[in-house]
Design an enzyme around this catalytic site. Sequence first.
Site, PDB file in Angstrom:
ATOM      1  N   MET A  36       0.290   1.672  -8.330  1.00  0.00           N
ATOM      2  CA  MET A  36       0.347   1.743  -9.803  1.00  0.00           C
ATOM      3  C   MET A  36       0.840   0.417 -10.378  1.00  0.00           C
ATOM      4  SD  MET A  36       2.028   5.481 -10.318  1.00  0.00           S
ATOM      5  CE  MET A  36       1.537   6.897  -9.311  1.00  0.00           C
ATOM      6  N   ASP A 174      -6.163  15.582  -6.118  1.00  0.00           N
ATOM      7  CA  ASP A 174      -4.879  14.865  -6.104  1.00  0.00           C
ATOM      8  C   ASP A 174      -4.059  15.261  -7.330  1.00  0.00           C
ATOM      9  OD1 ASP A 174      -2.824  13.048  -5.835  1.00  0.00           O
ATOM     10  OD2 ASP A 174      -4.069  11.258  -6.149  1.00  0.00           O
TER      11      ASP A 174
HETATM   12  C1  DX5 Z   1      -0.293  10.831  -9.137  1.00  0.00           C
HETATM   13  C2  DX5 Z   1      -0.681  10.398  -7.756  1.00  0.00           C
HETATM   14  C3  DX5 Z   1      -0.572  11.461  -6.723  1.00  0.00           C
HETATM   15  C4  DX5 Z   1       0.818  12.010  -6.536  1.00  0.00           C
HETATM   16  C5  DX5 Z   1       0.695  13.445  -6.196  1.00  0.00           C
HETATM   17  O1  DX5 Z   1      -0.645   9.854 -10.050  1.00  0.00           O
HETATM   18  O2  DX5 Z   1      -2.016   9.926  -7.719  1.00  0.00           O
HETATM   19  O3  DX5 Z   1      -1.119  11.047  -5.479  1.00  0.00           O
HETATM   20  O4  DX5 Z   1       1.531  11.372  -5.513  1.00  0.00           O
HETATM   21  O5  DX5 Z   1       1.979  13.989  -6.149  1.00  0.00           O
HETATM   22  P1  DX5 Z   1       2.202  15.556  -6.166  1.00  0.00           P
HETATM   23  O6  DX5 Z   1       1.556  16.107  -4.922  1.00  0.00           O
HETATM   24  O7  DX5 Z   1       3.689  15.683  -6.156  1.00  0.00           O
HETATM   25  O8  DX5 Z   1       1.563  16.102  -7.412  1.00  0.00           O
HETATM   26 ZN    ZN Z   2      -2.965   9.523  -5.685  1.00  0.00          ZN
END
Ligand code: DX5
Ligand code: ZN
Length: 223
Positions: A36, A174
């Site tokens: 990010m 995801d």
């Molecule tokens: C969010 C990410 C995800 C995140 C998912 O922007 O892309 O990969 O790590 O986390 P959980 O499983 O906790 O929702």
């Molecule tokens: Zn992700």
Amino acid sequence: MPIIAPSLLAADFANLKDEVEAVARGGADWLHLDIMDGHFVPNLTIGPAVVAALRPHSQLVFDVHLMLSRPEEYILPFARAGADYISVHVEACTHLHRVLQQIREAGCRPAVALNPATPLSVLDHILGEVEMILLMTVNPGFGGQEFIPSMLPKIASLAAKLRESRRDILLEVDGGITPETAPAACQAGARVLVAGSAVFGSPDREAAIRELRQAGKLNKVRI
Ligand code: DX5
Ligand code: ZN
């Protein structure tokens, strides 16, 4: 059987090597790495140096999810760092087709990620260029958010579209994936389950991975 991809975002950042080894021992198939930039999403995480540092310590497939503006500028650094799959967000790419080709030329498997509000029609002209589609089931930027239930029909529509295309393209989900939401996501057609909190939030990573895999095999469920 779903592919389980623990997301490093929820790991203990002071012990990344141990965390990666723990999920590998626990039976994970892939490692999902969330990148990010503080522009495309309101959060900052890791860069290619961290991916490269972890690479020698793991045989897991490295599934690199770029949540970046201008991802085309970062394909080579992440390919060199040891990425296997590289996902770019369609919302961040002016020249999506070109970026996907760049990923393949860099020796990685190209994938496209879609935010919850982005329609599937953006995929119509690039299916020949990808090996995986990542459907966000939360708005990207943070772990620990709740699965958005209206993404279930979107997963099902994409699964139907992929079947019709007769292409071998993986469907990854995801965000908010837990033993409660995994059954419906898999029933709708998801084949790769990314899970951050559900794996790293559990003291027993092996049990958490096993539970997710079992949950993904269940049928006839509602959330
Ligand atoms: C969010 C990410 C995800 C995140 C998912 O922007 O892309 O990969 O790590 O986390 P959980 O499983 O906790 O929702
Ligand atoms: Zn992700």
